[in-house]
Design a protein around this motif. Sequence first.
Motif, PDB file in Angstrom:
ATOM      1  N   ILE A  43      14.314  88.282 -10.350  1.00 44.71           N
ATOM      2  CA  ILE A  43      13.346  89.077 -10.907  1.00 44.71           C
ATOM      3  C   ILE A  43      12.648  88.319 -12.226  1.00 44.71           C
ATOM      4  N   VAL A  44      11.395  88.339 -11.924  1.00 39.54           N
ATOM      5  CA  VAL A  44      10.396  87.823 -13.254  1.00 39.54           C
ATOM      6  C   VAL A  44       9.872  89.164 -13.812  1.00 39.54           C
ATOM      7  N   ASP A  45      10.195  89.088 -15.055  1.00 39.50           N
ATOM      8  CA  ASP A  45       9.542  90.370 -16.026  1.00 39.50           C
ATOM      9  C   ASP A  45       8.301  89.369 -16.681  1.00 39.50           C
ATOM     10  N   VAL A  46       7.277  90.132 -16.370  1.00 36.14           N
ATOM     11  CA  VAL A  46       5.945  89.552 -17.135  1.00 36.14           C
ATOM     12  C   VAL A  46       5.648  90.251 -18.396  1.00 36.14           C
ATOM     13  N   GLY A  79      -0.259  96.506 -19.618  1.00 36.04           N
ATOM     14  CA  GLY A  79       1.241  96.825 -19.405  1.00 36.04           C
ATOM     15  C   GLY A  79       1.606  95.452 -18.753  1.00 36.04           C
ATOM     16  N   GLY A  80       2.928  95.403 -18.407  1.00 34.19           N
ATOM     17  CA  GLY A  80       3.622  94.420 -17.981  1.00 34.19           C
ATOM     18  C   GLY A  80       3.629  94.512 -16.544  1.00 34.19           C
ATOM     19  N   GLU A  81       4.477  93.553 -15.833  1.00 32.68           N
ATOM     20  CA  GLU A  81       4.449  93.502 -14.303  1.00 32.68           C
ATOM     21  C   GLU A  81       6.070  93.047 -14.076  1.00 32.68           C
ATOM     22  N   GLU A  82       6.495  93.344 -12.956  1.00 34.06           N
ATOM     23  CA  GLU A  82       7.664  93.033 -12.397  1.00 34.06           C
ATOM     24  C   GLU A  82       7.632  92.336 -11.045  1.00 34.06           C
ATOM     25  N   ILE A  83       8.225  91.025 -10.931  1.00 33.71           N
ATOM     26  CA  ILE A  83       8.119  90.566  -9.539  1.00 33.71           C
ATOM     27  C   ILE A  83       9.293  90.273  -9.220  1.00 33.71           C
ATOM     28  N   GLU A  84       9.688  90.856  -7.702  1.00 32.99           N
ATOM     29  CA  GLU A  84      10.978  90.700  -7.212  1.00 32.99           C
ATOM     30  C   GLU A  84      10.611  89.555  -6.100  1.00 32.99           C
ATOM     31  N   VAL A  85      11.457  88.189  -6.361  1.00 29.92           N
ATOM     32  CA  VAL A  85      11.117  87.147  -5.506  1.00 29.92           C
ATOM     33  C   VAL A  85      11.798  87.491  -4.199  1.00 29.92           C
TER      34      VAL A  85
END
Length: 187
Positions: free
Chosen positions: A101-104, A111-117
């Motif tokens: 998981i990458v929390d931006v 706001g931020g973003e979450e990326i699940e690889v």
Amino acid sequence: KGDGQEAKQQNATIYKDGNWMSYSIFDEVKAVNEHNTIITPKGKNWRIILPDGSKAWVNAVSSITYPTVFTGAARKVVVSGEVYLEVVHQHTTDGKNIPFIVDVLPTAHRGGEEIEVLGTRFNVNAYEDEPVMATTLLEGKVKVSATDKEYAGKYPAMILKPGERAHLNKKGELEKIKGPDLKGTVA
């Protein structure tokens, strides 16, 4: 320090080779709750081999925070600015995938973003002065979602395929752009 020289952290040794940094943990039990943050100054960049073997290219005026040891049900890092990642797949002893998981980090303007690889190679561009936060997928699959509570329900998470880009604008709108020019994304 110069190439090949090492620095000591509480429970790890840090090695440097050119612009690459890597870690060797010598007391994994004590290192579980430790985190590192790499911040790159203007005009510089760093390449990091994360504890699981994944690689991160951290561009100028950017950062990445990660644990010295990945434990638990997910591997998680936090980024700001621009970071290119090549994520290795990791599985539990019973064969289940351990998500990455990458929390931006959010900026003053969005706001931020979450990326699940779900795949391996992608770029995150989240500089404060850019009009959009962009996630560009080169290989594999990623799931992108807005983390701002006001917009997360309005704009559902999306799965990107290679050659697609997700934009999160200052209004919190998440949209998929197909066929972006990938040249320059990983320069």
